[in-house]
Design an enzyme around this catalytic site. Structure first.
Site, mmCIF file in Angstrom:
data_model
loop_
_atom_site.group_PDB
_atom_site.id
_atom_site.type_symbol
_atom_site.label_atom_id
_atom_site.label_comp_id
_atom_site.label_asym_id
_atom_site.label_seq_id
_atom_site.Cartn_x
_atom_site.Cartn_y
_atom_site.Cartn_z
ATOM 1 N N ASP A 125 -0.589 76.400 15.782
ATOM 2 C CA ASP A 125 0.402 76.689 16.816
ATOM 3 C C ASP A 125 1.412 77.665 16.238
ATOM 4 O OD1 ASP A 125 2.128 76.350 19.188
ATOM 5 O OD2 ASP A 125 0.873 74.607 19.545
ATOM 6 N N HIS A 191 0.744 80.716 21.800
ATOM 7 C CA HIS A 191 0.977 79.749 20.713
ATOM 8 C C HIS A 191 0.331 80.225 19.415
ATOM 9 C CE1 HIS A 191 3.166 76.671 22.868
ATOM 10 N NE2 HIS A 191 2.316 76.758 23.874
ATOM 11 N N ASP A 254 -2.918 77.624 27.099
ATOM 12 C CA ASP A 254 -1.667 77.212 27.748
ATOM 13 C C ASP A 254 -0.534 78.190 27.417
ATOM 14 O OD1 ASP A 254 -1.899 76.361 25.053
ATOM 15 O OD2 ASP A 254 -0.232 74.967 25.305
ATOM 16 N N GLU A 255 0.451 78.220 28.271
ATOM 17 C CA GLU A 255 1.744 78.838 28.000
ATOM 18 C C GLU A 255 1.637 80.190 27.277
ATOM 19 O OE1 GLU A 255 4.406 74.799 27.740
ATOM 20 O OE2 GLU A 255 3.361 75.380 25.923
ATOM 21 N N TRP A 387 2.486 65.211 20.714
ATOM 22 C CA TRP A 387 2.985 66.483 20.185
ATOM 23 C C TRP A 387 4.096 66.144 19.202
ATOM 24 C CZ3 TRP A 387 0.143 70.608 21.534
ATOM 25 C CH2 TRP A 387 -0.628 70.515 22.688
HETATM 26 C C1 ACM Z 1 0.781 71.840 26.497
HETATM 27 O O1 ACM Z 1 1.479 70.832 26.511
HETATM 28 N N1 ACM Z 1 1.337 73.032 26.326
HETATM 29 C C2 ACM Z 1 -0.659 71.771 26.659
#
Ligand code: ACM
Ligand code: ZN
Length: 483
Positions: A125, A191, A254-255, A387
């Site tokens: 990440d 990320h 994602d993101e 996380w």
């Molecule tokens: C995430 O929580 N960005 C998958």
């Protein structure tokens, strides 16, 4: 009758009478007509009979039997059981904060006890690269390290490290013994600050940036117009395939704010060359290139739900629904695409109990509103992530995850009509000693379902903690490129 088994078996028939099971002989029978995970466990006066297709069903029968052993005398009965969903996953983020190999194994041991069968390992990440790479060792020299502990910590020492290939193989072997498949995540194209900090030339601007020390969403992402990015990704995938001999690989998605792509000559050229409509389609094109490479190697890709936004993602991709703002997962599943449910508001275990009480997690129905009967069949299962931006040590991690992880495990195995929260709470309390034997602290019952006042206070506190200037900018203005 209440059996001390988690996850709650789907069917138990009682014959009348009880027996001490400790010294009873176990006899095995094979039955080909049921799926691999099915088992039948019959407790008779003079023997225990386990019927399954093979070793996996036998393993699950023994997991149930081992929990019955704690009950003393056990009713004479027949349990016939198989899971509601084939995919029952837990995710650990080892990028933001690492866990030791021993800690990861203890966590896996606990998840295995509750018949979970997928370990999704988030290994890279913005704040760190955690996989040993022989093809790109600079990743480990640079991308695995950040300037300080970060995330608001006062500890200004350098933070980092990575898992060696030997350690990864050790964990994969540990999982295999417990019938758990391991899915690594190579999060692309966003990320990726740890990669860009190591190889600035893989980003659109080529700026030298540090590995991030705060949480959030960052605009520096891999350049979709640069072929070298794909050479790099394929090299890493080759290394991952050697380490993770399973049918799935997670490719993130994602993101990924599009600000850099909007202003990058190479990305814009790619859009033209490939006849794409916009940057969102460019992300779909990017993902499909990776997916095609994986397919050639026999892998199916998993990706976070933002990957559906392009509208062109390969339909064989398994979509992980964590926050489906654009409401694309239900039509995807109804149209034949496979999905996995990891809903942020129910299954994200890094959010305090005040925000996500145990009952809320347990009561969540993974069959999303709007799914047709066909669509429901495409829900492969559930997954619960932890996380670790704000989870620095194993004690905090175990307090946050237990018992909520066990709730997800039960809802992954036990059919919705058989789920029972009152009974779950009693059974989960009995897990305290087993978890303690793994060094895992079961959060105290008094904290599982907090009052409304505590819920508001904890929710506000937690959300404030994770809001950073960078993430506000990237969320509110994802396509605006600051100069
Ligand atoms: C995430 O929580 N960005 C998958
Ligand atoms: Zn670019």
């Amino acid at each position: 009758m209440q059996l001390n088994i988690i996850p709650k078996p789907n069917k138990a028939e009682f014959y009348g009478g009880e027996v001490w099971i400790k010294d009873l002989p176990v006899r095995y029978e094979t039955n080909d007509i049921h799926p691999e995970e099915y088992y039948c466990l019959e407790i008779k006066k003079d023997e225990i009979v386990i019927t399954s297709k093979g070793e996996k069903g036998k393993y699950y029968a023994h997991l149930s039997l081992s929990q019955l052993e704690g009950m003393g005398k056990v009713p004479l009965m027949k349990i016939t059981d198989m899971p509601a969903f084939p995919y029952r996953g837990f995710m650990i983020d080892s990028a933001r904060h690492m866990q030791t190999v021993d800690e990861i194994k203890r966590y896996i041991e606990a998840a295995a006890k509750y018949k979970m069968n997928i370990f999704h390992w988030h290994l890279c990440d913005d704040q760190g690269w955690r996989i040993e790479s022989e093809k790109h060792p600079l990743l480990n020299q640079k991308g695995s390290w950040r300037e300080c502990h970060g995330f608001g910590s006062n500890n200004m020492q350098k933070y980092g490290g990575y898992y060696t290939k030997e350690e990864i193989r050790d964990i994969v072997a540990f999982c295999k013994e417990r019938f758990i498949d391991v899915i690594p995540e190579f999060d692309l194209p966003g990320h990726t600050t740890a990669i860009i900090a190591t190889y600035p030339e893989l980003s659109c601007r080529g700026d030298q940036v540090p590995v991030e020390t705060v949480g959030g969403i960052f605009k520096n992402i891999l350049c979709a117009g640069n072929d070298k990015v794909f050479d790099f990704c394929f090299d890493i995938i080759d290394e991952l395939c050697e380490l993770f001999p399973y049918p799935f690989m997670h490719i993130g998605g994602d993101e990924a704010p599009k600000a850099r792509w909007c202003n990058c000559v190479r990305c814009q050229q790619r859009i033209k060359d490939e006849g794409l409509k916009n940057e969102e389609e460019l992300q779909g094109w990017f993902a499909n290139k990776i997916i095609a490479y994986l397919k050639d190697k026999g892998y199916t890709a998993l990706a976070w739900n933002e990957s559906l936004n392009s509208g062109i993602i390969d339909g064989d991709t398994v979509i992980c629904d964590w926050m489906d703002r654009t409401k694309r997962c239900v039509p995807y599943a109804n149209g034949g695409g496979k999905i996995i449910i990891e809903d942020f508001y129910h299954y994200y275990l890094d959010y305090v109990y005040g925000m996500t009480p145990l009952k809320k997690t347990y009561s969540y129905n993974p069959y999303l509103d709007g799914l047709t009967e066909e669509g429901k069949k495409n829900v492969l299962g559930v997954e619960t992530p932890i996380w670790t931006e704000y989870i620095e040590d194993f004690d905090r991690m175990s307090y946050m995850c237990f018992p909520r992880l066990i709730a997800v495990a039960e809802r992954g195995w036990t059919e919705g009509e058989n789920a029972d929260y009152a009974s779950f709470k009693v059974r989960v309390k009995n897990q305290k000693d087993f978890l303690a034997s793994l060094g895992i602290t079961l959060c105290d019952e008094s904290e599982w379902d907090p009052s409304a006042v505590i819920r508001i206070k904890e929710t506000v506190g937690r959300l404030l903690k994770s809001i950073t200037p960078a993430s506000i900018m990237a969320t509110v203005f994802p396509n605006v490129d600051e100069k």
